[in-house]
Design a protein around this motif. Structure first.
Motif, mmCIF file in Angstrom:
data_model
loop_
_atom_site.group_PDB
_atom_site.id
_atom_site.type_symbol
_atom_site.label_atom_id
_atom_site.label_comp_id
_atom_site.label_asym_id
_atom_site.label_seq_id
_atom_site.Cartn_x
_atom_site.Cartn_y
_atom_site.Cartn_z
ATOM 1 N N ARG A 15 0.879 -1.171 0.000
ATOM 2 C CA ARG A 15 0.000 0.000 0.000
ATOM 3 C C ARG A 15 0.911 1.214 0.000
ATOM 4 O O ARG A 15 1.811 1.310 0.843
ATOM 5 N N ASP A 38 -5.745 -7.177 -0.854
ATOM 6 C CA ASP A 38 -6.696 -6.639 0.126
ATOM 7 C C ASP A 38 -5.952 -6.193 1.385
ATOM 8 O O ASP A 38 -6.140 -5.079 1.850
ATOM 9 N N VAL A 39 -5.101 -7.071 1.935
ATOM 10 C CA VAL A 39 -4.273 -6.678 3.086
ATOM 11 C C VAL A 39 -2.817 -6.728 2.627
ATOM 12 O O VAL A 39 -2.284 -7.798 2.385
ATOM 13 N N ASN A 43 3.672 -1.145 3.910
ATOM 14 C CA ASN A 43 3.194 0.209 3.619
ATOM 15 C C ASN A 43 4.373 1.104 3.270
ATOM 16 O O ASN A 43 5.436 1.008 3.885
ATOM 17 N N HIS A 45 5.227 5.290 2.663
ATOM 18 C CA HIS A 45 4.726 6.666 2.780
ATOM 19 C C HIS A 45 5.632 7.596 1.990
ATOM 20 O O HIS A 45 6.844 7.567 2.191
ATOM 21 N N ASP A 65 6.771 1.086 6.821
ATOM 22 C CA ASP A 65 6.874 0.234 8.004
ATOM 23 C C ASP A 65 8.320 0.135 8.464
ATOM 24 O O ASP A 65 8.614 0.050 9.644
ATOM 25 N N ALA B 23 -10.776 -5.541 5.466
ATOM 26 C CA ALA B 23 -9.390 -5.521 4.973
ATOM 27 C C ALA B 23 -8.664 -4.247 5.401
ATOM 28 O O ALA B 23 -7.500 -4.293 5.805
ATOM 29 N N ASN B 24 -9.351 -3.122 5.357
ATOM 30 C CA ASN B 24 -8.713 -1.871 5.781
ATOM 31 C C ASN B 24 -8.386 -1.890 7.261
ATOM 32 O O ASN B 24 -7.364 -1.360 7.694
ATOM 33 N N TRP B 26 -7.675 -4.545 9.070
ATOM 34 C CA TRP B 26 -6.487 -5.400 9.256
ATOM 35 C C TRP B 26 -5.233 -4.667 8.816
ATOM 36 O O TRP B 26 -4.183 -4.762 9.459
ATOM 37 N N THR B 27 -5.313 -3.944 7.718
ATOM 38 C CA THR B 27 -4.149 -3.204 7.217
ATOM 39 C C THR B 27 -3.674 -2.205 8.272
ATOM 40 O O THR B 27 -2.478 -2.121 8.562
ATOM 41 N N ALA B 28 -4.617 -1.479 8.859
ATOM 42 C CA ALA B 28 -4.264 -0.494 9.881
ATOM 43 C C ALA B 28 -3.716 -1.186 11.131
ATOM 44 O O ALA B 28 -2.717 -0.755 11.710
ATOM 45 N N ALA B 31 -0.143 -2.339 10.536
ATOM 46 C CA ALA B 31 0.789 -1.213 10.439
ATOM 47 C C ALA B 31 1.091 -0.642 11.826
ATOM 48 O O ALA B 31 2.238 -0.340 12.163
ATOM 49 N N ARG B 34 3.264 -3.055 13.912
ATOM 50 C CA ARG B 34 4.669 -2.952 13.517
ATOM 51 C C ARG B 34 5.304 -1.712 14.126
ATOM 52 O O ARG B 34 6.390 -1.769 14.680
ATOM 53 N N ILE B 58 1.375 -12.756 7.181
ATOM 54 C CA ILE B 58 2.191 -11.699 7.789
ATOM 55 C C ILE B 58 2.448 -12.021 9.267
ATOM 56 O O ILE B 58 3.564 -11.894 9.766
ATOM 57 N N GLY B 306 -3.728 5.115 10.981
ATOM 58 C CA GLY B 306 -3.894 3.822 10.319
ATOM 59 C C GLY B 306 -2.748 3.444 9.395
ATOM 60 O O GLY B 306 -2.757 2.367 8.795
ATOM 61 N N TRP B 307 -1.762 4.323 9.276
ATOM 62 C CA TRP B 307 -0.548 4.006 8.525
ATOM 63 C C TRP B 307 0.603 3.675 9.469
ATOM 64 O O TRP B 307 1.736 3.487 9.035
ATOM 65 N N ARG B 309 1.771 5.833 11.479
ATOM 66 C CA ARG B 309 2.554 7.050 11.700
ATOM 67 C C ARG B 309 2.164 7.707 13.012
ATOM 68 O O ARG B 309 1.030 7.585 13.470
ATOM 69 N N ARG B 313 1.342 15.854 17.479
ATOM 70 C CA ARG B 313 2.680 16.405 17.720
ATOM 71 C C ARG B 313 2.790 17.170 19.016
ATOM 72 O O ARG B 313 3.783 17.059 19.736
#
Lengths: 285, 349
Positions: A15, A38-39, A43, A45, A65, B23-24, B26-28, B31, B34, B58, B306-307, B309, B313
């Motif tokens: 992604r 999908d997953v 990632n 950026h 990541d 899916a979104n 799980w992606t978040a 991330a 990690r 993963i 969700g990334w 990051r 701040r």
């Protein structure tokens, strides 16, 4: 992130998020025939270090990541290169399933030819030219060794062509899709080549490793057998995660060099190299 | 839309909550895990549950990776043991290495970076010499940093092994010397539980108190979700053997001047992970009622998008200042921050 895309290369999903539309639009165009995960596994950026740097002298920082501190940003005109570097970085630092070899790979009859060497040895160029001659391109940057099966999985990202390789490959593949020409990158003039339809369609199919070549460009034609011991050492140096994978990495690499013949080839021009490769393949693979 | 790392703490607290993720989601989740160095822990917690195939692969990789990390951490502890054995001094393993060496649940899938050990302060020079002779080298070439560690910190400047490329932090106590609280380091060593071959880990109470001190009384709360997860696992595991384990922790923490830090850590871990921490009226009075300021801590701890990051701040910068404020007196703090700024350090990006 403002702009997002997803794409899968071989078995690996990404992604990519960006503060700018440009890099995402370039990825969506050049990777348009690739599947979308999908997953994703990783990632990436692409971001501006300060909000105003989105607009004012925009410079693209590469994150994700996995990151290296103090990585130099790129100008927005090289946004696609930044995205590619970000994906490579995730693989180099974060890949734990496969032993990662910095090598190009092509396939014929279910068998894989691996080519590895220092930058400028001709990995990408030879892989692209072999693709033009009917081989299935598996990747120009990374070959993935599955420690469980010993098979090679492809990673057919955009082929990154540099400097004098550009006219050679453009002539060999007149109908292929290319990205924009980028001048003045850290590696000189650079242009991306989209792998052909067959490479993309078959990208999830692994292959049995059959021959390892260590090409060197710029010398009189020469060939030399590389013993498993030397191949082992050279491939540990060509792997970014050999140490991290520890015993699994050692076992996978030992199995590879013991089962697969290896040759070093010197070549003065690509026609000679292609002839050497085809002959060695007939004799050894 | 993912607002903060509550997604991650919920998944750790109640693995079945991941059944609702798309899916979104799980992606978040992956991330964030990690980014907070909790992906191995998450992999252990979610093992065997239904999930998308990509997430399963993963997490399987993360589990294998943590398994390898455990082997490497134990080997590093053994290397340090061999280097220090001739000195015949107590060597106490701390943090992640202690958890895996003792087979504690807090060690399951835990990412372990440096090797942290505690030795008696009066013998730290001997330990340093022995490690240097065994192949460890200085990491910080900067004379200011080196002097800062030696004068003000609770550990030697970090050392790295020239062949194995692994860091060791040699502590002589658990908080900086300049902090306002002075824990009883000799007591921590005296109460340590021996393992095989001359190594030891802190007492159960000592493990919890060190984790709380590290999180609350020192630093800027970075990596705090993992720290609180350690505390959650330790409290659950030791409370099974002793239903008044929390009381022992409070008594011991009081002796070190760290009861406020432990109370804060317990309130936070209860809030995030549902840890079964207990309040007492007697013989010490510890009532774990939520405080208004806890919300600020939670805001800092959960500052991820969700990334993966970092977000918020200003909150993070406030905790950066707080960490330094606890660490040293005001004048020294001003001088320190000025020198670090001139050297190009920027605390929050």
């Amino acid at each position: 992130m403002r702009h997002v895309t997803r794409l899968r290369i071989g078995p690996i999903g990404f992604r990519i998020g960006s503060d700018w539309r440009g890099p995402i639009a370039a990825l969506d165009d050049l990777y348009r025939d690739y599947p979308k995960p999908d997953v994703p596994d990783f990632n990436v950026h692409l971001f501006a270090a300060r909000p105003w740097r989105r607009v004012f002298r925009p410079s693209v920082h590469i994150g994700g990541d996995f990151v290296i501190p103090d990585a130099a940003p790129l100008p927005l005109s090289m946004g696609l290169l930044a995205a590619e570097m970000g994906m490579n970085l995730q693989m180099a630092l974060g890949q734990r399933r496969y032993l990662l070899l910095h090598a190009s790979a092509v396939e014929r009859d279910g068998k894989a030819l691996l080519m590895t060497g220092v930058s400028g040895a001709g990995k990408s160029t030879l892989a692209a030219l072999l693709m033009a001659r009917g081989w299935r391109l598996m990747g120009d940057e990374f070959a993935l060794v599955d420690p469980a099966s010993g098979l090679i999985h492809g990673f057919p990202r955009l082929i990154s062509l540099k400097n004098e390789a550009l006219p050679v490959v453009e002539a060999a593949l007149p109908d292929a899709r290319f990205g924009e020409i980028m001048e003045g990158t850290p590696k000189g003039t650079l242009r991306h080549l989209v792998p052909n339809a067959r490479a993309i369609a078959a990208m999830a199919e692994p292959a049995v490793p059959a021959l390892i070549l260590f090409p060197s460009f710029g010398f009189a034609a020469e060939e030399r057998e590389v013993m498993p011991s030397e191949a082992f050492i050279r491939l540990t140096q060509a792997s970014t995660n050999y140490v991290t994978l520890a015993e699994r990495g050692f076992d996978a690499l030992t199995r590879l060099v013991q089962g697969v013949p290896a040759r070093a080839i010197d070549y003065p021009n690509t026609d000679t190299a292609i002839a050497q490769v085809e002959r060695l393949w007939r004799e050894l693979a | 839309m993912v607002r903060d790392a509550r997604l991650l703490t919920d998944a750790l607290r109640d693995p079945s909550s991941t059944a609702a993720l798309d899916a979104n989601g799980w992606t978040a989740l992956l991330a964030m895990a990690r980014a907070e160095q909790l992906i191995g822990t998450l992999a252990h917690r979610l093992d065997g549950l239904p999930m998308p195939e990509a997430a399963r692969r993963i997490l399987a990789d993360a589990r294998a990776s943590a398994g390898q990390g455990r082997v490497a951490a134990l080997w590093e502890a053994e290397m340090a043991r061999r280097a220090l054995a001739p000195l015949d001094m107590p060597v106490v393993l701390l943090k992640g290495t202690a958890f895996v060496a003792a087979g504690l649940s807090a060690g399951a899938g835990r990412q372990i970076g440096d090797l942290d050990i505690l030795v008696p302060r009066e013998r730290i020079g001997e330990a340093e010499a022995a490690l240097l002779a065994a192949g460890w080298e200085w990491v910080k070439p900067d004379p200011y940093d080196d002097a800062y560690y030696r004068r003000s910190m609770h550990e030697l400047p970090p050392l790295i092994h020239r062949e194995r490329d692994r860091m060791i932090d040699v502590h002589h106590t658990i908080l900086p010397l300049t902090a306002r609280v002075t824990p009883d380091a000799a007591g921590l060593i005296a109460d340590a539980c021996p393992l095989a071959k001359g190594l030891a880990i802190p007492s159960p109470e000592g493990l919890v108190i060190h984790a709380a001190a590290h999180l609350i009384a020192d630093g800027d709360l970075a990596g705090g979700l993992r720290n609180l997860w350690d505390i959650d696992c330790l409290v659950r595991e030791y409370s099974e053997q002793d239903s008044d384990f929390c009381l022992s922790v409070y008594e011991e923490a009081h002796r070190h001047g760290l009861l406020p830090a432990v109370e804060r850590a317990f309130r936070l871990t209860k809030k995030l992970y549902g840890t079964p921490v207990k309040s007492y009226e007697n013989p010490v009075r510890v009532i774990l009622q939520p405080r208004a300021s806890d919300a600020l801590y939670l805001r800092r701890l959960l500052a991820r998008d969700g990334w993966g990051r970092q977000t918020r701040r200003i909150t993070r910068f406030a905790f950066y200042l707080r960490g330094h404020w606890l660490r040293m007196p005001p004048l020294m703090l001003a001088r320190h921050l000025w020198i670090k700024w001139r050297k190009g350090d920027r605390p929050v990006s």
